[in-house]
Scaffold this motif. Sequence first.
Motif, PDB file in Angstrom:
ATOM      1  N   LEU A  75     -48.675   6.376 -16.384  1.00 25.22           N
ATOM      2  CA  LEU A  75     -49.639   7.686 -17.131  1.00 25.22           C
ATOM      3  C   LEU A  75     -48.392   7.546 -17.939  1.00 25.22           C
ATOM      4  N   SER A  76     -49.191   8.202 -18.971  1.00 24.76           N
ATOM      5  CA  SER A  76     -48.460   9.364 -20.632  1.00 24.76           C
ATOM      6  C   SER A  76     -49.167  10.365 -20.005  1.00 24.76           C
ATOM      7  N   PRO A  77     -48.747  11.933 -20.561  1.00 23.20           N
ATOM      8  CA  PRO A  77     -49.226  12.867 -19.587  1.00 23.20           C
ATOM      9  C   PRO A  77     -50.354  13.225 -20.023  1.00 23.20           C
ATOM     10  N   VAL A  78     -50.982  13.988 -18.501  1.00 20.67           N
ATOM     11  CA  VAL A  78     -52.266  14.070 -17.974  1.00 20.67           C
ATOM     12  C   VAL A  78     -52.871  15.448 -17.832  1.00 20.67           C
ATOM     13  N   PHE A  79     -51.081  16.448 -18.479  1.00 22.03           N
ATOM     14  CA  PHE A  79     -51.254  18.037 -17.523  1.00 22.03           C
ATOM     15  C   PHE A  79     -51.811  18.408 -18.878  1.00 22.03           C
ATOM     16  N   PRO A  80     -51.708  20.227 -18.512  1.00 26.29           N
ATOM     17  CA  PRO A  80     -52.738  20.411 -19.598  1.00 26.29           C
ATOM     18  C   PRO A  80     -51.876  21.285 -20.482  1.00 26.29           C
ATOM     19  N   SER A  81     -53.171  20.677 -21.673  1.00 24.33           N
ATOM     20  CA  SER A  81     -52.162  20.400 -23.076  1.00 24.33           C
ATOM     21  C   SER A  81     -52.945  21.516 -24.460  1.00 24.33           C
ATOM     22  N   PRO A  82     -52.423  21.671 -24.989  1.00 22.01           N
ATOM     23  CA  PRO A  82     -53.520  22.091 -26.046  1.00 22.01           C
ATOM     24  C   PRO A  82     -53.468  20.701 -27.705  1.00 22.01           C
ATOM     25  N   MET A  83     -52.887  20.190 -27.151  1.00 23.40           N
ATOM     26  CA  MET A  83     -53.029  18.647 -27.668  1.00 23.40           C
ATOM     27  C   MET A  83     -52.546  18.760 -29.009  1.00 23.40           C
ATOM     28  N   ALA A  84     -51.402  19.578 -29.694  1.00 24.19           N
ATOM     29  CA  ALA A  84     -51.174  19.219 -30.310  1.00 24.19           C
ATOM     30  C   ALA A  84     -50.900  18.065 -31.198  1.00 24.19           C
ATOM     31  N   ASP A  85     -49.800  17.745 -29.886  1.00 27.64           N
ATOM     32  CA  ASP A  85     -49.420  16.014 -29.734  1.00 27.64           C
ATOM     33  C   ASP A  85     -49.011  14.962 -28.969  1.00 27.64           C
ATOM     34  N   MET A  86     -50.730  15.548 -28.268  1.00 28.51           N
ATOM     35  CA  MET A  86     -51.610  14.705 -27.726  1.00 28.51           C
ATOM     36  C   MET A  86     -50.817  14.012 -26.407  1.00 28.51           C
ATOM     37  N   GLY A  87     -50.739  15.700 -25.725  1.00 32.12           N
ATOM     38  CA  GLY A  87     -50.238  16.395 -24.110  1.00 32.12           C
ATOM     39  C   GLY A  87     -48.814  16.051 -24.133  1.00 32.12           C
ATOM     40  N   TYR A  88     -48.095  15.546 -24.639  1.00 34.79           N
ATOM     41  CA  TYR A  88     -47.396  16.082 -24.971  1.00 34.79           C
ATOM     42  C   TYR A  88     -46.083  17.418 -25.853  1.00 34.79           C
ATOM     43  N   ASP A  89     -47.165  17.993 -25.414  1.00 33.67           N
ATOM     44  CA  ASP A  89     -47.044  19.475 -25.958  1.00 33.67           C
ATOM     45  C   ASP A  89     -47.564  20.413 -24.160  1.00 33.67           C
ATOM     46  N   SER A  97     -48.403  22.898 -21.617  1.00 35.13           N
ATOM     47  CA  SER A  97     -48.160  24.425 -20.688  1.00 35.13           C
ATOM     48  C   SER A  97     -48.331  24.643 -19.802  1.00 35.13           C
ATOM     49  N   GLU A  98     -48.965  23.495 -19.158  1.00 33.94           N
ATOM     50  CA  GLU A  98     -48.585  24.090 -17.558  1.00 33.94           C
ATOM     51  C   GLU A  98     -48.484  22.124 -16.721  1.00 33.94           C
ATOM     52  N   TYR A  99     -47.117  22.240 -15.398  1.00 34.16           N
ATOM     53  CA  TYR A  99     -46.766  21.343 -15.525  1.00 34.16           C
ATOM     54  C   TYR A  99     -47.162  20.504 -14.211  1.00 34.16           C
ATOM     55  N   CYS A 100     -47.431  21.593 -13.146  1.00 36.77           N
ATOM     56  CA  CYS A 100     -48.185  21.313 -12.385  1.00 36.77           C
ATOM     57  C   CYS A 100     -49.899  21.300 -12.275  1.00 36.77           C
ATOM     58  N   ASP A 101     -50.161  20.651 -13.063  1.00 31.61           N
ATOM     59  CA  ASP A 101     -52.156  20.489 -13.124  1.00 31.61           C
ATOM     60  C   ASP A 101     -52.333  19.585 -13.748  1.00 31.61           C
ATOM     61  N   ILE A 102     -53.456  19.145 -14.192  1.00 35.35           N
ATOM     62  CA  ILE A 102     -54.322  18.322 -14.693  1.00 35.35           C
ATOM     63  C   ILE A 102     -54.628  18.849 -16.122  1.00 35.35           C
ATOM     64  N   ASP A 103     -55.445  18.369 -17.378  1.00 42.31           N
ATOM     65  CA  ASP A 103     -55.892  18.627 -18.300  1.00 42.31           C
ATOM     66  C   ASP A 103     -57.035  18.641 -17.910  1.00 42.31           C
ATOM     67  N   PRO A 104     -57.911  19.463 -17.867  1.00 40.68           N
ATOM     68  CA  PRO A 104     -59.092  19.128 -17.646  1.00 40.68           C
ATOM     69  C   PRO A 104     -59.953  17.911 -18.537  1.00 40.68           C
ATOM     70  N   THR A 105     -59.703  18.053 -19.863  1.00 41.98           N
ATOM     71  CA  THR A 105     -60.074  16.941 -20.213  1.00 41.98           C
ATOM     72  C   THR A 105     -60.543  15.216 -20.452  1.00 41.98           C
ATOM     73  N   PHE A 106     -58.941  15.234 -18.944  1.00 45.77           N
ATOM     74  CA  PHE A 106     -58.637  14.119 -18.262  1.00 45.77           C
ATOM     75  C   PHE A 106     -58.797  13.787 -16.254  1.00 45.77           C
ATOM     76  N   GLY A 107     -59.504  15.784 -15.961  1.00 45.77           N
ATOM     77  CA  GLY A 107     -60.418  15.742 -14.764  1.00 45.77           C
ATOM     78  C   GLY A 107     -59.227  16.290 -13.878  1.00 45.77           C
ATOM     79  N   SER A 108     -59.010  16.405 -12.444  1.00 43.75           N
ATOM     80  CA  SER A 108     -58.652  17.144 -11.727  1.00 43.75           C
ATOM     81  C   SER A 108     -57.500  17.043 -10.809  1.00 43.75           C
ATOM     82  N   LEU A 109     -57.003  17.623 -10.278  1.00 41.04           N
ATOM     83  CA  LEU A 109     -56.014  17.626  -9.610  1.00 41.04           C
ATOM     84  C   LEU A 109     -56.420  16.673  -7.857  1.00 41.04           C
TER      85      LEU A 109
END
Length: 529
Positions: A52-66, A68-80
């Motif tokens: 899986l390419s990144p699904v972590f919280p991110s402002p998505m300046a580089d589509m998740g490769y930026d 902002s929190e390494y131990c959670d899931i971005d709400p765009t993608f879902g939940s832990l």
Amino acid sequence: MADGQDWWRGSVTYQIYPRSFMDADGDGIGDIKGIIDRLDHVASLGVDAIWLSPVFPSPMADMGYDVSEYCDIDPTFGSLAEFDAMVEKAHDLGLKVIIDQVLSHASDQHALFEKSRQSRDNPHADWFVWANPRPDGTPPNNWLSIFGGPAWTWDARRRQYYMHNFLKEQPDWNFHNPDVQTYLLDCVRFWLDRGVDGFRLDTVNFYVHDHLLRDNAANPSDWAQDAVRPFEMQYTLFSKNRPENIAFLEKLRALLDEYDNRTMVGEVGDSHHSIEIMGEYTSGQRLHMAYSFEMLGPDFSPKHFRERIEAFFRDAPAGWPCWAFSNHDVPRHVGRWLEHGADQDALAKQAAAMLLAFEGSVCLYQGEELGQVDTELRFDELTDPEGINFWPEKKGRDGCRTPMVWEAGSANGGFSKANRTWLPVKAPQQARAVSEQGDNSVLAFYREMLALRRGSDALRRGKTEFLDLPEPVLGFTRGDNMMCIYNLSPNPVAVDLPGMVTPALSQAADMNGGRVTLGGSGFLIGQLA
């Protein structure tokens, strides 16, 4: 499912780009629930793992490769909880789960970077790479960002520059600080404890920078001065590939070795000596595998493929490569190489037959099992900063990232019920939807070739011996008795076989005694008597 401590050796991993795989909630962006809904398709291919390419919280300046929190899931993608459910279903289907880890840099919205930039003397002041300006106010050295411009951005509060190899929104961690290393290792442990089977390490040779901040020299390669990106005009001796990187990789390996059957593959991107770095990084107790860029370019010749494979196993006999033809960062290989093929389907099948017969492990990118090429996009449809910054000479990565197509004739190819998807689904891609792939399709061939590899010790683990054949024919044996021959041109060629062959899989191959005629994009895989 391949099992045991070395399950990864000779494995095949299917890369999922979550934004574009399947949208279950109808917002036009793929998500983890969508991945769960479509995992049966991946399992039906016969691969060993998903990445899986990144699904972590991110402002998505580089589509998740930026991140902002390494131990959670971005709400765009879902939940832990949904992530855990995905891991459970993947394991039930016999699939290992590998996730991206973006450790070289974070988002400028990461809480620790926000603390770091507050002052020069706070507890996190040196967790990122900061440097004073030169007396004339310019950046501290000549390092360049991959996305254009200096690798340095001025921060008025600290009156210093911070380093970023990529976007200014992606500040680099300071790996010379042991507390940073401990923090990142703890983030990796979080996902190991959740049951993931391994990691794809983004830009693994970028972690450590030269502590003295010495200038990079000019790139001596002939092509460098014609490069579209100024970054490629430098020989990046000091901004990446530092020897201190090895010690951190050994710490990572020690962490993974605390758990059973885990693996990590590092992305080694380098225009100068990537094969040597791949070998160095996979020797000893470091990476299990190195993911190579060597086959992600325009080169499509027997000489190129033979040289890359021979060079790796010659220079790194104790290491292990992971080969790929496509991913989310480069144009899809069928489109790159179409001029060399008889037609799109024939080339797609031949490429699969070749990649899945190479010694090493393999990564497949979603959609290549459909024979897809890049989507042609207008400038106003782009989201990728690389394409926006370098248009039109370099159109960026959006063309290979458009949504997966499941059902021809359905809205957005069955990817999403939204009125608008994050990138558009266009007619040429719709025509190759999963629903349109019949008995003689590219998809059917991928399943057949993957079954052949999975059932052959020679193709998974056997050593390679190349055959001395004239251009445009690539030929080699794997293990004791598996022979593979490919015509890398659209025109028929005839070659002598090295012995009697019992065919296992072929395309446009006419055998006559000890000789075979291969049509355009033809190949023959079989057992030698």
